[in-house]
Design a protein around this motif. Structure first.
Motif, PDB file in Angstrom:
ATOM      1  N   GLU A 111       0.825  -1.221   0.000  1.00 35.02           N
ATOM      2  CA  GLU A 111       0.000   0.000   0.000  1.00 35.02           C
ATOM      3  C   GLU A 111       0.855   1.266   0.000  1.00 35.02           C
ATOM      4  O   GLU A 111       0.422   2.312  -0.435  1.00 35.02           O
ATOM      5  N   MET A 112       2.076   1.151   0.549  1.00 32.75           N
ATOM      6  CA  MET A 112       2.968   2.321   0.618  1.00 32.75           C
ATOM      7  C   MET A 112       4.047   2.262  -0.457  1.00 32.75           C
ATOM      8  O   MET A 112       4.998   3.026  -0.405  1.00 32.75           O
ATOM      9  N   ASN A 113       3.984   1.331  -1.365  1.00 34.18           N
ATOM     10  CA  ASN A 113       4.904   1.128  -2.508  1.00 34.18           C
ATOM     11  C   ASN A 113       5.806  -0.080  -2.337  1.00 34.18           C
ATOM     12  O   ASN A 113       6.631  -0.338  -3.197  1.00 34.18           O
ATOM     13  N   GLY A 114       5.690  -0.811  -1.255  1.00 30.89           N
ATOM     14  CA  GLY A 114       6.520  -2.001  -1.103  1.00 30.89           C
ATOM     15  C   GLY A 114       7.717  -1.750  -0.208  1.00 30.89           C
ATOM     16  O   GLY A 114       7.657  -0.908   0.691  1.00 30.89           O
ATOM     17  N   PRO A 115       8.819  -2.468  -0.443  1.00 32.90           N
ATOM     18  CA  PRO A 115       9.985  -2.307   0.434  1.00 32.90           C
ATOM     19  C   PRO A 115      10.598  -0.920   0.275  1.00 32.90           C
ATOM     20  O   PRO A 115      10.270  -0.192  -0.662  1.00 32.90           O
ATOM     21  N   GLY A 116      11.486  -0.554   1.224  1.00 34.95           N
ATOM     22  CA  GLY A 116      12.162   0.742   1.092  1.00 34.95           C
ATOM     23  C   GLY A 116      11.459   1.849   1.859  1.00 34.95           C
ATOM     24  O   GLY A 116      11.682   3.033   1.615  1.00 34.95           O
ATOM     25  N   ILE A 117      10.599   1.493   2.802  1.00 35.87           N
ATOM     26  CA  ILE A 117       9.887   2.500   3.602  1.00 35.87           C
ATOM     27  C   ILE A 117      10.636   2.735   4.905  1.00 35.87           C
ATOM     28  O   ILE A 117      10.787   3.856   5.368  1.00 35.87           O
ATOM     29  N   ALA A 118      11.095   1.658   5.495  1.00 37.78           N
ATOM     30  CA  ALA A 118      11.913   1.731   6.700  1.00 37.78           C
ATOM     31  C   ALA A 118      12.944   0.614   6.597  1.00 37.78           C
ATOM     32  O   ALA A 118      12.608  -0.514   6.232  1.00 37.78           O
ATOM     33  N   PHE A 119      14.182   0.969   6.904  1.00 33.36           N
ATOM     34  CA  PHE A 119      15.280   0.024   6.682  1.00 33.36           C
ATOM     35  C   PHE A 119      16.335   0.225   7.757  1.00 33.36           C
ATOM     36  O   PHE A 119      16.515   1.342   8.236  1.00 33.36           O
ATOM     37  N   GLU A 120      17.032  -0.831   8.105  1.00 36.33           N
ATOM     38  CA  GLU A 120      18.101  -0.674   9.088  1.00 36.33           C
ATOM     39  C   GLU A 120      19.369  -0.142   8.427  1.00 36.33           C
ATOM     40  O   GLU A 120      19.684  -0.495   7.297  1.00 36.33           O
ATOM     41  N   CYS A 121      20.087   0.676   9.204  1.00 37.32           N
ATOM     42  CA  CYS A 121      21.356   1.215   8.713  1.00 37.32           C
ATOM     43  C   CYS A 121      22.481   0.291   9.178  1.00 37.32           C
ATOM     44  O   CYS A 121      22.238  -0.755   9.782  1.00 37.32           O
ATOM     45  N   GLN A 122      23.714   0.721   8.928  1.00 33.74           N
ATOM     46  CA  GLN A 122      24.867  -0.123   9.285  1.00 33.74           C
ATOM     47  C   GLN A 122      24.923  -0.476  10.771  1.00 33.74           C
ATOM     48  O   GLN A 122      25.562  -1.431  11.151  1.00 33.74           O
TER      49      GLN A 122
END
Ligand code: AMP
Ligand code: ZN
Length: 436
Positions: free
Chosen positions: A241-252
């Motif tokens: 609904e929000m476009n799929g992956p890539g909405i919130a992601f972990e950093c290093q």
């Protein structure tokens, strides 16, 4: 540690600057929303008669929540703000053949989503020298194409392996020296258990990272994957609904997921009252997409439960971090990454004339993977006939369920009156998987 940014200016912007961007974009999204059948009725109903009525971010709260059911009821075009000639791609949520929720993207929308995906990939420290094997299913599900586009934008070599066929997956990893996987955590665990019989030792692989998402998993699962494969595993959150992956992601630093707040407004609410919870408290994630105008979606209730961190992250990004998903505020099950509502199962089995009055849905672990078992009671006369007849009913139920929920459950047939009956509210779903 060298910190990699895709768009340093935006990723490290001050909270005030992020709010400015949000307001500017929100106005545009509200303007687009007025072009849809759905919001052109809903907004005036709460006294928002033009995009000019949005003067501050607080005005967002005047807009009612949008629910998954609103999307279903607006199917196919009630939320479309542009002519279909402007649309370049559609997607749907995973496992929803029965009750579709469709997402439309214009060329600009797709470009923005791809850019965020590239930002997400980069924030894990991956770059164009990496080789990404995308093991999510391609097709209507966003995990395939959306990740693919983002990785290409980063300049990575992408292997569009899609899901399934473990032997081939491992062979591809070996032959092309895959360094990054995009995969569900349960499938990655499963692959590990198959390595001995495939005869490909881990030392023949070049894996460094995995982006794991599409289903809930615990910190222990992440740690287990990291030690089994000797990799870094990063949690990746998204929903179609929000476009799929890539909405919130972990950093290093791998300390929970940065929400890209220039592109999504995140609110955490009490699912019962709809009120915002206090900072840092757990609640339901509500999202407003600020980068999609072909199909605007504001204050969408994801039903996912999480909390936001209030303290900054060592990586220097200012976008707030969300905890891993702790559960759901509805009864949706996620089975090997596929969304399944118990009501979809009930609808199918209750259509079968031989099925009696009681049923139960069991979700359990079989090795690393999830296993769905549907237990149904048959009318007594069914057990008087031939065994062949019973097998046919079983196959029919299984096929019809596959057609509706896209996965094939194991079917157990029981005699009338043998499945547990509860005196109060029926307990239809027994989920014995690890609780988070
Ligand atoms: P879909 O629309 O098919 O992409 O499914 C989206 C749903 O999958 C979300 O609303 C979550 O419930 C679940 N999901 C996606 N990513 C994660 C994740 N990293 N952790 C837990 N659940 C997730
Ligand atoms: Zn960070």
């Amino acid at each position: 540690m060298e910190i990699r940014y895709w768009n340093k200016e935006v990723e490290t912007a001050s909270p005030e600057r992020i709010k400015e961007i949000q307001l500017e974009r929100l106005k545009k999204i509200v303007a687009a929303a007025f072009k849809t059948q759905f919001y052109s009725k809903r907004l005036p109903a709460v006294g928002i008669n033009s995009p000019d009525d949005i003067k501050s971010l607080d005005d967002l709260r005047r807009i009612p929540f949008t629910m998954k059911d609103d999307l279903r009821q607006s199917y196919p075009k009630g939320l479309l703000a542009v002519d279909t000639s402007e649309v370049v791609r559609i997607h749907t949520s995973s496992g929803t053949t029965g009750i579709p929720t469709v997402i439309y993207l214009s060329a600009n929308d797709l470009n923005a989503a791809t850019d965020l995906m590239a930002r997400s990939i980069t924030c894990t420290g991956a770059d164009k020298t990496d080789i990404l094997q995308n093991m999510m299913s391609y097709g209507m599900f966003t995990g395939g194409l959306c990740m693919h586009y983002g990785a290409e934008r980063v300049g990575m070599m992408v292997i569009p392996a899609a899901s399934g066929n473990t032997k081939r997956q491992v062979q591809l990893m070996k032959d092309f020296r895959t360094t990054v996987l995009h995969v569900t955590p349960s499938y990655l665990l499963h692959i590990h258990s198959k390595l001995p019989e495939l005869g490909i030792p881990l030392k023949d692989l070049a894996l460094k990272k995995a982006f794991i998402g599409a289903e809930p998993h615990s910190e222990n699962t992440r740690k287990k994957l990291e030690s089994l494969y000797n990799i870094d595993a990063y949690n990746s959150y998204g929903l179609s609904e929000m476009n799929g992956p890539g909405i919130a992601f972990e950093c290093q630093y791998k300390k929970d997921l940065h929400f890209w707040e220039d592109s999504y407004i995140v609110e955490i609410i009490n699912p019962k009252t709809g009120e915002l919870v206090k900072d840092g408290e757990q609640g339901e994630v509500v999202l407003t997409n600020l980068i999609r105008s072909a199909m605007p979606l504001m204050r969408y209730r994801t039903r996912d439960l999480a909390y936001l961190h209030t303290e900054p992250c060592e990586c220097g990004r200012t976008h707030r971090r969300m905890s891993r998903i702790m559960g759901r505020s509805d009864d949706m099950l996620i089975i090997n990454g596929v969304n399944v509502f118990p009501s979809q199962i009930e609808e199918v089995i209750m259509r079968v004339p031989e099925v009696g009055t009681n049923y139960q849905i069991l979700v359990e672990k079989q090795g690393a993977l999830d296993r769905l078992v549907v237990k149904v009671e048959l009318y007594p006369k069914m057990f008087l006939g031939e065994a062949k007849q019973i097998e046919q009913v079983k196959a029919r139920i299984s096929d019809e369920l596959k057609a509706s929920i896209t996965i094939k459950p194991a079917i157990e047939l029981h005699e009338q009156g043998t499945l547990p009956v509860s005196e109060g509210k029926a307990v239809r779903v027994v989920d014995t998987r690890e609780k988070l």
